[in-house]
Design a protein around this motif. Structure first.
Motif, PDB file in Angstrom:
ATOM      1  N   PRO A 180       0.975  -1.230  -0.173  1.00 54.98           N
ATOM      2  CA  PRO A 180       0.173  -0.182  -0.121  1.00 54.98           C
ATOM      3  C   PRO A 180       0.552   1.218  -0.051  1.00 54.98           C
ATOM      4  O   PRO A 180       0.112   2.398  -0.735  1.00 54.98           O
ATOM      5  N   GLN A 181       2.508   1.398   0.460  1.00 55.81           N
ATOM      6  CA  GLN A 181       2.776   2.234   0.412  1.00 55.81           C
ATOM      7  C   GLN A 181       3.960   2.780  -0.802  1.00 55.81           C
ATOM      8  O   GLN A 181       4.647   3.390  -1.462  1.00 55.81           O
ATOM      9  N   MET A 182       3.702   1.328  -1.779  1.00 57.17           N
ATOM     10  CA  MET A 182       5.096   1.551  -2.766  1.00 57.17           C
ATOM     11  C   MET A 182       4.277   0.939  -3.874  1.00 57.17           C
ATOM     12  O   MET A 182       3.154   0.612  -4.534  1.00 57.17           O
ATOM     13  N   ALA A 183       5.128   3.036  -4.971  1.00 57.87           N
ATOM     14  CA  ALA A 183       4.441   2.313  -6.613  1.00 57.87           C
ATOM     15  C   ALA A 183       5.544   2.151  -6.596  1.00 57.87           C
ATOM     16  O   ALA A 183       7.054   1.703  -6.844  1.00 57.87           O
ATOM     17  N   PHE A 184       5.523   1.009  -8.106  1.00 56.44           N
ATOM     18  CA  PHE A 184       6.707   0.814  -8.400  1.00 56.44           C
ATOM     19  C   PHE A 184       6.242   0.518 -10.874  1.00 56.44           C
ATOM     20  O   PHE A 184       5.085   0.129 -11.257  1.00 56.44           O
ATOM     21  N   LEU A 185       7.376   1.447 -10.840  1.00 60.10           N
ATOM     22  CA  LEU A 185       7.480   1.238 -12.178  1.00 60.10           C
ATOM     23  C   LEU A 185       7.882   0.139 -13.298  1.00 60.10           C
ATOM     24  O   LEU A 185       7.172  -0.489 -13.852  1.00 60.10           O
ATOM     25  N   GLY A 186       8.826  -0.493 -12.805  1.00 64.90           N
ATOM     26  CA  GLY A 186       9.019  -2.082 -13.809  1.00 64.90           C
ATOM     27  C   GLY A 186      11.038  -1.449 -14.228  1.00 64.90           C
ATOM     28  O   GLY A 186      11.120  -0.923 -13.570  1.00 64.90           O
ATOM     29  N   GLU A 187      10.628  -1.898 -15.001  1.00 66.07           N
ATOM     30  CA  GLU A 187      12.248  -1.873 -16.034  1.00 66.07           C
ATOM     31  C   GLU A 187      11.998  -0.418 -16.404  1.00 66.07           C
ATOM     32  O   GLU A 187      11.909   0.371 -17.256  1.00 66.07           O
ATOM     33  N   PHE A 188      13.715   0.212 -16.099  1.00 64.14           N
ATOM     34  CA  PHE A 188      13.610   1.940 -16.148  1.00 64.14           C
ATOM     35  C   PHE A 188      15.069   2.460 -16.635  1.00 64.14           C
ATOM     36  O   PHE A 188      15.568   2.498 -16.396  1.00 64.14           O
ATOM     37  N   GLU A 189      15.239   1.112 -17.455  1.00 63.20           N
ATOM     38  CA  GLU A 189      16.830   1.302 -17.715  1.00 63.20           C
ATOM     39  C   GLU A 189      16.833   2.526 -18.671  1.00 63.20           C
ATOM     40  O   GLU A 189      18.039   2.819 -18.744  1.00 63.20           O
ATOM     41  N   TYR A 190      16.350   3.138 -19.489  1.00 61.22           N
ATOM     42  CA  TYR A 190      16.143   4.032 -20.213  1.00 61.22           C
ATOM     43  C   TYR A 190      16.354   5.529 -19.292  1.00 61.22           C
ATOM     44  O   TYR A 190      17.288   6.411 -19.776  1.00 61.22           O
ATOM     45  N   ALA A 191      16.246   5.281 -17.887  1.00 62.79           N
ATOM     46  CA  ALA A 191      16.982   6.576 -17.043  1.00 62.79           C
ATOM     47  C   ALA A 191      18.530   6.090 -17.039  1.00 62.79           C
ATOM     48  O   ALA A 191      19.173   7.192 -16.436  1.00 62.79           O
ATOM     49  N   VAL A 192      19.363   5.767 -17.370  1.00 58.21           N
ATOM     50  CA  VAL A 192      20.639   5.445 -16.955  1.00 58.21           C
ATOM     51  C   VAL A 192      21.473   5.011 -18.305  1.00 58.21           C
ATOM     52  O   VAL A 192      22.539   5.049 -18.361  1.00 58.21           O
TER      53      VAL A 192
END
Length: 169
Positions: free
Chosen positions: A22-34
């Motif tokens: 209930p406290q955590m949103a999760f994006l998933g794969e975020f490789e494009y950020a790095v």
């Protein structure tokens, strides 16, 4: 919070579990950020946007790209958009399968979970997905990520946790 691990090590499973909190949103794969943070710097905003536009995972997210934001601030805006889309949960997480050193450098305040799965199981899973033609090729990919983790981990002391996939399931 970021989950770091080789492909097929259980990062998607852990991400789904975290997203259910209930406290955590999760994006998933975020490789494009790095991926585009090279030599310790970001490309100019227009170049970064052009590169992001070619990334299928980024495009699938349909994020709003703020023209006034650059580099990390722009990436943080994508995390904020994810948080808002998932009900405004106070915490955010994402997964990375490469460039662990860049993650640690860009988000020095982030908590890190390194998910480690037996390399033999990773290799067989990669072959099963059609991502590798043989065990050797799969093991080399797994080994590279684990060696990168071994180099990065000492700098993350106190803000990282290693979790074995086998313990998770």
């Amino acid at each position: 919070m970021f989950v770091l691990g080789a492909h097929r090590s259980g990062t998607t499973l852990l991400g789904l579990m975290l997203r259910g909190h209930p406290q955590m949103a999760f994006l998933g794969e975020f490789e494009y950020a790095v991926d585009f943070f090279e030599d310790g710097r970001w490309p100019a905003h227009a170049d970064l946007c052009e590169r992001l536009d070619t990334d299928r995972r980024f495009r699938a997210q349909a994020f709003d790209v703020a023209p006034a934001l650059e580099g990390r601030a722009l990436m943080d805006s994508f995390l904020d958009q994810t948080r808002a889309r998932q009900g405004g949960k106070p915490r955010i997480g994402a997964t990375f399968h490469r460039h662990f050193d860049r993650v640690a450098r860009l988000w020095p305040e982030a908590r890190i979970v390194h998910l480690l799965r037996d390399g033999r199981d990773v290799a067989m899973s990669r072959i099963g997905m059609g991502w590798a033609g043989n065990v050797w090729t799969s093991c080399v990919a797994w080994q590279r990520m684990e060696e990168l983790w071994d180099r990065v981990a000492p700098a993350l002391a106190g803000r990282s946790h290693e979790l074995r996939y086998e313990d998770l399931v």
